[in-house]
Each structure stands twice: as C-alpha cells, then as structure tokens.
Design an enzyme around this catalytic site. Structure first.
Site, PDB file in Angstrom:
ATOM      1  N   TYR A  91       5.850  21.249  -0.254  1.00 13.77           N
ATOM      2  CA  TYR A  91       5.894  21.663   0.467  1.00 13.77           C
ATOM      3  C   TYR A  91       5.344  20.509   1.668  1.00 13.77           C
ATOM      4  CZ  TYR A  91       1.500  23.093   2.931  1.00 13.77           C
ATOM      5  OH  TYR A  91       0.567  23.402   3.558  1.00 13.77           O
TER       6      TYR A  91
ATOM      7  N   GLY B 262       0.609  25.904   4.684  1.00 13.21           N
ATOM      8  CA  GLY B 262      -0.415  26.793   4.586  1.00 13.21           C
ATOM      9  C   GLY B 262       0.444  27.810   4.678  1.00 13.21           C
TER      10      GLY B 262
END
Length: 514
Positions: free
Chosen positions: A57, A64
């Site tokens: 990520y 987000g």
C-alpha cells in the site's frame, strides 16, 4: 550543548521534546551498528518486495480510497513526490519555531523506531534540520487527525526534497537554498518514505508536549495566586487545612491544598482566626478546581508519551518477520482525548481566577480593599479606576476560553471518499487546547498584577506584615515589584500584561518543588 541520542529502544519524555523545541538540546542518532542495520533493513525489504512484484500500500498502489489503483512500475518512484505535492494545501497561521521543532522531533522519534521503512539518509537529514533549525513553514490548519497529520506533515516531507519554504536564521528560503548554505543535499524520496513522513500523529503529539508543560505550569501558578488572593482579601486559611483534605483524598487536590497552606504559612497566618467563617467558592474551592488538572496530568502524560514513542504510520514494516502490516496507527484518538480533556480543566482554572479577581475589585466582597483596586488616595480618587477595565478584559478572555471547550473529537468527519470515514480530530483538539492555554495565561498575568496591587495597598495600610510570609511568597512578590509599578494614577497596562504573559510562557518563576 546537551544531546539526546535516538535509538530503537529510546523512550523520550515530554520534557526532552520541550528542551529540543526551545533549542536547549540537540539530537543525535545512535552510531551503533545494530541501529543502523535496523533502519536500513526497512528500505531493503521494500525493495525486495518490489523486485518480487509484491503489492505494498502506498508503494505500488495509490493512497487511501485509491488503494485499488495499481501504480505502473515505471511510476513507483514518482508516487511519494506526488503525495507531498498534492497535500500542500494547508492554511492558517504557520507554526512558530518551537512548535515546528517539536513536530519534527516527534516525527523523527517515530521514524527512528525502525518500523516505517525509511532510509538512514532521511532520518539523518531530518536530524540535521532540527539541530540547524532549518524549519519548514507548516500551516496549522488542514488535518483531521487520521490518516495522521497528512497535510501539515507534507511540509516536512516537501522540505526534505528541497521544495518547500523554510525559516533559517530569521530568513525565509526554499529548503534547497537553506540546505546549500549548510552543506546539505535534498533527498529523493524512496518508495514508502513520503507516506512514512506524513502518515502519522507528529503534529498533534509534538504540540501536545508543549501544551502539557504549559498546563502543568498553569496549575502551579493558579495555586500561588490563589494563596495571594486569599491573603489579599483576608481570607480564612482554615479552608486549606490538611485534615480537611484527608477526608476527600484526591491526590492532586491534596497537593494544591498543601501548596496553598505552605504559601500562607498556615501555622502562623492570622487569617486562621478570620471572622469570616466561609470564603466564597473561588477561594474556598480552589484546590477542588485546580486539583482536577493536577489529578489528570499523569494520565495525559501517559497518553502523550505513549503516542510520542510509538510507530504511528501505516503500513508498519516488520522486517523481523518479513511482513507488511496494514493498520490504523495514524489515528490520534488518545491525543484528541487528552487535549479535549486538558482544555476543559485549564479553562475551568481561567474561570476560577476570573472569579477571584471579580471578588478583589468589588468593595462588597474584598474586605476593605479600595474599589477596583485603585491605589489613588488623594482628591483625584474619583477619576481613577484602577483595575476596572482589566477585570472586563479578564472576563472576555475567560469567556473565550470556556467557549473553546467543546470537544473537537466528537466532530469526526467522513473524508477522502469515505475511506477516512471516522477520524480523530486530534490536531484541532490540540490547537484548541493551545488557544485555551494562551487565554488562561492572559488571565493569570492580569491576576499577578491584581494581587500585587491589592497586597501592596494592604502593606501601605499596615494591614499585612511581610514577616508572616514564607520566603517563596516574599520572593515572588519582590520579583513582581521589580517589574511592575503600583497603579496610583490610571495608565495603559497592555505592555505590562504582555510582559507578564511572556514571563508565564517562559516559566519565569520556579514555583514548587515536590
């Protein structure tokens, strides 16, 4: 100059943050091989994942709600720079030098734990910026406190790459220019480094450290001024009797009562035999009001220092087990609670002192002091108004402080396409708390002048005897006497008030030793 050494197991205190923030101490990184290997292991592990086509990520994905967007391999290196740039939208006042330094140090502490995947080069540059006081201009507005303090911290990340404006030696420069003047080079952010710098609680936590020390001093100064207000109105010192406080044993409350007893030299003070059976609540119940803050300070300390000494970004890089752990450590709920609670307790102290001053200026309640504490005793008395307007201003500052006590943490907003659908508002809580502290310090500055005025009038009328005072009270009174002239003829008091606000914020008086 004293130095604080950072390594993985370092436990940094609020006091140490404040020493660094004021420029009294500098920071160094541990030179041990174990520490350097720990830090370097994070970027190496991320590089390994990239080479193996791993999904991380914020490294191979967007941020987000965009975490499902895959980043092309040839664009991975540009991603952290884009993160710093699109978050450059803060507004409001810029943090001052000590605030910016506290924030940078709080971020450095977290990154040096070794769980954020940043390079040794990055934390070395951040350390140098702190020590050389190359301070990013950080707008205070724009964070909802999760995913951490993204927007304000982007100004640190942007400075590290040389792009943002910084303050150095009273000059405003591009970070790259300030670096060049100090033989430093901007860095190129590695994958995960932009996110690691920005996705944490450093703004709210660094500022909370500064707020804590100010609140601690407010409690002590309000205690000293309560004793002097009691002295001024010839109050009944029996209200602070030790046995009385044994039957309601809140420790902070007992501590305040003991301090007031000491300041009043309780065993010898003539008001033990006061004709007035009970003083009004703002005198009699002062330990109960100030004691709330004293009793909660240890809890606030534990919350703040735990946050300060944590890895609070996302994801966490676990090099020991070769894992990337996705969580929510950027959530600032503990700081939000501490700051919302602290501002409530501090504002109550402003209200207490405001009420004490209201008693002192009113001839119905001040036991023989002149109206509005005017020291004029000539034919000009009718045109002199002493502390009349000061009391109005104190009431205004108090009202504003009380208005700020609505807890910011209950105003969570769903943001960023409902990815950040529950946020802490911790940075707003902290900013509110700092404003309440500022207003309360203004109230205390006015009360210092008022109790000095009242006590001096009593001394001139031979109604008090300094021989009855303990040394601490004599020293405090004498110090004020050197900086403030008794108000016999009305004059503007703004500069006197500003001077004493500065003294309070600099913790000019050493008040109590445990």
């Amino acid at each position: 100059m004293p130095q604080i050494t950072l390594e993985q197991e370092s436990y940094i205190s609020i006091e140490q943050v404040c020493q660094v923030a004021t420029g009294s101490w500098q920071v160094e990184l541990s030179q041990s091989n174990d520490f350097r290997e720990l830090i370097n292991a994070g970027p190496k592990f991320i590089e390994k994942l990239l080479n193996e086509d791993g999904v991380v990520y914020g490294v191979t994905t967007g941020y987000g709600d965009s975490c499902t967007v895959e980043i092309l391999p040839e664009l991975v290196e540009e991603l952290p720079l884009h993160l710093t740039r699109y978050h450059g939208c803060g507004l409001g006042r810029y943090l001052n030098e000590s605030q910016a330094t506290a924030v940078m140090f709080a971020r450095l502490i977290s990154l040096s734990k070794g769980y954020s995947g940043v390079s040794l080069e990055l934390i070395e540059l951040l350390t140098a910026m702190i020590n050389l006081q190359i301070l990013p201009q950080i707008p205070e507005e724009g964070s909802v406190g999760a995913s951490g303090d993204l927007t304000p911290l982007s100004y640190i990340a942007g400075a590290l790459v040389g792009e943002r404006q910084v303050k150095w030696q009273e000059q405003l420069l591009l970070a790259s220019e300030a670096f060049a003047k100090n033989n430093l080079e901007p860095i190129k952010l590695k994958p995960k480094e932009g996110l690691a710098v920005m996705n944490g609680t450093a703004v709210m936590t660094g500022l909370a450290c500064l707020a804590f020390k100010r609140a601690e001093y407010v409690a002590q100064l309000a205690t000293r001024l309560t004793a002097m207000a009691s002295l001024s109105i010839k109050g009944n010192a029996n209200h602070f009797d030790e046995y009385l406080f044994k039957v309601k044993p809140h420790q902070g409350q007992q501590k305040v009562a003991a301090r007031v007893r000491s300041d009043l030299n309780y065993e010898r003070h003539p008001s033990r035999n006061s004709e007035r059976l009970q003083d009004r609540y703002s005198i009699r119940c002062a330990p109960h009001v100030i004691g709330v803050l004293e009793d909660t300070l240890p809890l606030f300390r534990s919350f703040i220092e735990n946050e300060l000494n944590s890895s609070n970004d996302n994801p966490i890089i676990d090099t020991e087990h070769q894992k990337v752990l996705h969580g929510g450590h950027f959530y600032g709920g503990h700081i939000a609670f501490a700051m919302d609670s602290m501002k409530n307790a501090v504002a109550n102290i402003a209200d207490l002192v405001d009420r004490q001053l209201a008693l002192m200026v009113d001839t119905r309640y001040n036991n023989g002091l002149p109206s509005n504490l005017s020291a004029s005793n000539t034919e000009r008395t009718s045109i002199n108004h002493g502390f009349k307007a000061v009391q109005i201003s104190v009431s205004a500052w108090t009202a504003e402080a009380l208005k700020q006590t609505m807890p910011a943490s209950v105003f969570s907003r769903s943001t960023e396409c409902h990815n950040q659908d529950k946020v802490s508002m911790g940075t707003i809580s902290t900013r509110d708390c700092l404003r309440v502290l500022e207003l309360t310090e203004q109230v205390l500055a006015a009360q210092i002048l008022a109790v000095y005025q009242a006590i001096t009038v009593r001394l001139e009328q031979n109604e008090l005897d300094m021989a009855d005072w303990p040394k601490d009270i004599k020293d405090f009174y004498s110090d004020v006497d050197q900086s403030f002239e008794l108000v016999r003829e009305d004059r503007t008091l703004e500069m006197d008030l500003r001077q004493f606000v500065t003294k309070i914020q600099n913790r000019h008086w050493k008040l109590y030793e445990e």
